[in-house]
Design an enzyme around this catalytic site. Sequence first.
Site, PDB file in Angstrom:
ATOM      1  CB  SER A 129      39.746  17.318  48.040  1.00  0.00           C
ATOM      2  OG  SER A 129      38.851  18.401  48.148  1.00  0.00           O
ATOM      3  CE1 TYR A 142      40.828  17.750  53.660  1.00  0.00           C
ATOM      4  CE2 TYR A 142      40.100  18.883  51.671  1.00  0.00           C
ATOM      5  CZ  TYR A 142      40.152  17.750  52.456  1.00  0.00           C
ATOM      6  OH  TYR A 142      39.515  16.606  52.028  1.00  0.00           O
TER       7      TYR A 142
END
Length: 233
Positions: A129, A142
């Site tokens: 990501s 995250y």
Amino acid sequence: MEITGTTALVTGANRGIGKAFVEELLERGAAKVYATARDVAGITAGPRIVPLRLDITDQESVTAVARAATDVALLVNNAGIGTRATIFGPEDGLRRELDTNFFGPVRVTREFAPILAANGGGAVVTMLSVMSWLANPMAAGYSVAKAAAWAATNAQRLELAGQGTLVTAVHVGAVDTAMMADFDVPKTHPNALAAQALEAVEAGEPEVLGDAPTRQVKAALAGDLRKLYPELG
């Protein structure tokens, strides 16, 4: 690595990016795709699709799938979660993020590395990501897990080079999936992202920067930190 004729395994294949990977692999001529997920009820078996139940947080489950899929030459680590855990919130949120988004792909890659070697080397694709590099206080867990997964992916790339295994990391910002449904921002279509990743595998590329925000953030890492985080003043 040629996608045509290969056997692949995709984690988190029941929806979103994982489902898109299955579709794009078949479109590119993969001979067989093991489509894995905790819940395989939504995965339709077919001549080239083999659903397998897989919980990447459970070592026994990972081991069982590896024993059933000894012909895999391309592994796609896609399964993940987003709990919106924060650094100063309950610790169990951080642990869930790390167990799924960091330890999960590490477990799966470790189990399949010998299988890939036996099948000629092959490739590993790991979904990361833009948040591997950019923190968001509202989803810090995250970001922490994806940063750890990025470091692990770099280490795996070096360790598996000797057996001829390509390791490709895929970084991206917002993708049009259920996880991002509440965010009104430009989003990449999951099939477009999967296509980029598979093209990178075929070209032998170690990294995919899936959208403009990701490319901008990576380019900014060498600069003044305050440009990435204007709130620091």
